[in-house]
Design a protein around this motif. Structure first.
Motif, mmCIF file in Angstrom:
data_model
loop_
_atom_site.group_PDB
_atom_site.id
_atom_site.type_symbol
_atom_site.label_atom_id
_atom_site.label_comp_id
_atom_site.label_asym_id
_atom_site.label_seq_id
_atom_site.Cartn_x
_atom_site.Cartn_y
_atom_site.Cartn_z
ATOM 1 N N THR A 172 0.838 -1.198 0.000
ATOM 2 C CA THR A 172 0.000 0.000 0.000
ATOM 3 C C THR A 172 0.876 1.253 0.000
ATOM 4 N N PRO A 173 0.336 2.377 -0.476
ATOM 5 C CA PRO A 173 1.104 3.634 -0.442
ATOM 6 C C PRO A 173 1.512 4.029 0.980
ATOM 7 N N PHE A 174 0.614 3.817 1.949
ATOM 8 C CA PHE A 174 0.950 4.174 3.320
ATOM 9 C C PHE A 174 2.141 3.340 3.823
ATOM 10 N N GLY A 175 2.170 2.069 3.442
ATOM 11 C CA GLY A 175 3.296 1.231 3.825
ATOM 12 C C GLY A 175 4.601 1.710 3.210
ATOM 13 N N ARG A 176 4.533 2.156 1.985
ATOM 14 C CA ARG A 176 5.735 2.710 1.347
ATOM 15 C C ARG A 176 6.179 3.985 2.053
ATOM 16 N N HIS A 177 5.215 4.774 2.527
ATOM 17 C CA HIS A 177 5.554 5.986 3.267
ATOM 18 C C HIS A 177 6.232 5.644 4.588
ATOM 19 N N ILE A 178 5.759 4.586 5.246
ATOM 20 C CA ILE A 178 6.389 4.159 6.500
ATOM 21 C C ILE A 178 7.834 3.755 6.258
ATOM 22 N N ARG A 179 8.059 2.936 5.243
ATOM 23 C CA ARG A 179 9.421 2.458 4.974
ATOM 24 C C ARG A 179 10.326 3.590 4.515
ATOM 25 N N ALA A 180 9.776 4.499 3.727
ATOM 26 C CA ALA A 180 10.583 5.629 3.257
ATOM 27 C C ALA A 180 10.966 6.543 4.416
ATOM 28 N N THR A 181 10.044 6.745 5.353
ATOM 29 C CA THR A 181 10.332 7.586 6.513
ATOM 30 C C THR A 181 11.447 6.994 7.360
ATOM 31 N N ALA A 187 14.779 12.623 2.842
ATOM 32 C CA ALA A 187 14.420 12.336 1.454
ATOM 33 C C ALA A 187 12.916 12.135 1.314
ATOM 34 N N ALA A 188 12.302 11.487 2.320
ATOM 35 C CA ALA A 188 10.855 11.272 2.276
ATOM 36 C C ALA A 188 10.103 12.600 2.323
ATOM 37 N N GLU A 189 10.577 13.518 3.153
ATOM 38 C CA GLU A 189 9.933 14.836 3.216
ATOM 39 C C GLU A 189 10.104 15.594 1.910
ATOM 40 N N THR A 190 11.269 15.448 1.278
ATOM 41 C CA THR A 190 11.499 16.093 -0.016
ATOM 42 C C THR A 190 10.539 15.560 -1.065
ATOM 43 N N GLY A 192 7.575 14.767 -0.539
ATOM 44 C CA GLY A 192 6.210 15.198 -0.232
ATOM 45 C C GLY A 192 5.492 14.344 0.793
ATOM 46 N N ILE A 193 6.210 13.452 1.478
ATOM 47 C CA ILE A 193 5.594 12.593 2.483
ATOM 48 C C ILE A 193 5.552 13.340 3.821
ATOM 49 N N ASN A 194 4.406 13.320 4.448
ATOM 50 C CA ASN A 194 4.258 13.929 5.767
ATOM 51 C C ASN A 194 4.795 12.944 6.809
ATOM 52 N N THR A 195 6.086 13.008 7.061
ATOM 53 C CA THR A 195 6.728 12.027 7.941
ATOM 54 C C THR A 195 6.226 12.128 9.378
ATOM 55 N N ARG A 196 5.893 13.340 9.811
ATOM 56 C CA ARG A 196 5.377 13.501 11.176
ATOM 57 C C ARG A 196 4.060 12.743 11.337
ATOM 58 N N ARG A 197 3.193 12.852 10.352
ATOM 59 C CA ARG A 197 1.915 12.149 10.419
ATOM 60 C C ARG A 197 2.125 10.639 10.389
ATOM 61 N N VAL A 198 3.065 10.183 9.602
ATOM 62 C CA VAL A 198 3.356 8.751 9.525
ATOM 63 C C VAL A 198 3.811 8.228 10.875
ATOM 64 N N GLN A 199 4.739 8.933 11.521
ATOM 65 C CA GLN A 199 5.268 8.469 12.804
ATOM 66 C C GLN A 199 4.216 8.539 13.903
ATOM 67 N N VAL A 200 3.383 9.570 13.883
ATOM 68 C CA VAL A 200 2.302 9.652 14.867
ATOM 69 C C VAL A 200 1.352 8.475 14.699
ATOM 70 N N THR A 201 1.021 8.152 13.462
ATOM 71 C CA THR A 201 0.081 7.055 13.191
ATOM 72 C C THR A 201 0.621 5.723 13.684
ATOM 73 N N VAL A 202 1.885 5.421 13.373
ATOM 74 C CA VAL A 202 2.429 4.119 13.782
ATOM 75 C C VAL A 202 2.594 4.044 15.300
ATOM 76 N N LEU A 203 2.877 5.167 15.955
ATOM 77 C CA LEU A 203 2.987 5.150 17.413
ATOM 78 C C LEU A 203 1.628 4.915 18.062
ATOM 79 N N ILE A 204 0.578 5.477 17.481
ATOM 80 C CA ILE A 204 -0.773 5.221 17.990
ATOM 81 C C ILE A 204 -1.142 3.758 17.777
#
Length: 326
Positions: A172-181, A187-190, A192-204
């Protein structure tokens, strides 16, 4: 003592599956955090919180399922607090995790004392354990029926969660965002990935999975709460996540391994004359062995990487020593 193979019975394997469930759930949460570049060492505290709230809310609400639901929500909120302190104020991850683990341990002891007047263990006959589910057709299969059937929904959910985690992480795209972060946050932020949102989501999500594993201990497997009921399972889950390559399927099998070692230790106590204190160290020895293998694996991986790099330089006619200095 009977032979080793005489100890391995369907009942032993079934017990190993039950004991592995909280480790699998917490380790899956830890693996997702590791993939997102966040070392989450607070799995122990989140599991203990879920165990406490699961049984206490089940007692006051008169429903085990409500108790589990509240525990899961509380675990998610604790994960959100963890994310807020880490991402907003850049609190050191190790210090933050240790603080949460110690805080939850002392809070549960304090609340148990003022609520029930007890600090060791507490239970009540009105609390109902989760009902086991007998799978049609499967339960009638010799040997395998006794192993795979007759568990409650949290056990089966842990299996489903590992499969779902694999699909999400790699398809899934979200999974790719997790791995990229986790691989390169800048590089992930460059990209266009919202890395802060990704990390908050996985911590929850990690908090919710840990709390569900804790609730399984108090109302899914037993109907009681004891001081420090998680008893190091959160730390074992940290090891299981790393040993399982932070891969959901690897986490599943690693969690099963630790569950079987715990079940094996219990089984050996009933059929041998060995000192109980020595037998109880079997799961700890298994954890230590896993840590040693993780260290050896990392060293081997580093050595193989250096050898491949050296071979590429030699193939290009370059000097490895000079290139390394450059």
């Amino acid at each position: 003592m009977d032979g080793l193979f005489d100890l391995i019975t369907p009942a032993l394997i079934s017990s190993g599956i039950r004991l592995a469930t909280p480790i699998i759930l917490a380790a899956l949460g830890g693996a997702l955090c590791n993939r997102a570049g966040v070392l989450n060492l607070a799995l122990e505290g989140k599991m203990l919180l879920g165990a406490f709230l699961g049984i206490v809310i089940a007692f006051f609400a008169g429903s085990t399922y409500i108790g589990i639901a509240v525990a899961v929500v509380a675990g998610g909120l604790l994960g959100l607090l963890f994310a807020f302190l880490y991402l907003r104020y850049e609190v050191n991850l190790i210090i933050l995790a240790l603080a949460i683990n110690l805080l939850i341990l002392e809070i549960t002891v304090y609340l148990m004392r003022i609520t029930f007047g007890n600090v060791g263990s507490w239970s009540d006959p009105s609390i109902q354990r989760l009902q086991d589910i007998d799978i049609p057709l499967v339960e009638s299969i010799p040997f395998f029926g006794e192993i795979l059937s007759g568990h409650n929904f949290i056990v089966y959910f842990s299996w489903f969660a590992c499969v779902a985690g694999y699909v999400i992480l790699f398809w899934t795209p979200f999974g790719r965002h997790i791995r990229a972060t986790g691989e390169n946050k800048e590089a992930a932020e460059t990209a266009g990935i919202n890395t802060r949102r990704v990390q908050v989501t996985v911590l929850i999500l990690a908090g919710m999975l840990c709390a569900l594993g804790g609730a399984y201990l108090s109302v899914g497997h037993l109907t009681l709460f004891t001081r420090n009921m998680s008893n190091g399972r959160g730390w074992v889950a940290v090891v299981a996540a790393i040993f399982g390559f932070n891969h959901p399927i690897g986490v599943f099998f690693t969690g099963m391994f630790f569950g079987f070692t715990e079940a094996f230790a219990v089984r050996v106590q009933t059929v041998s004359s060995l000192p109980p204190n020595l037998i109880q160290l079997i799961p700890q020895f298994a954890t230590l062995l896993a840590l040693i293998l993780v260290g050896l694996r990392e060293k081997l991986s580093l050595r193989l990487t250096k050898n491949r790099f050296r071979q590429q330089l030699e193939a290009n006619g370059e000097s490895p020593a000079v290139s390394a200095g450059d």
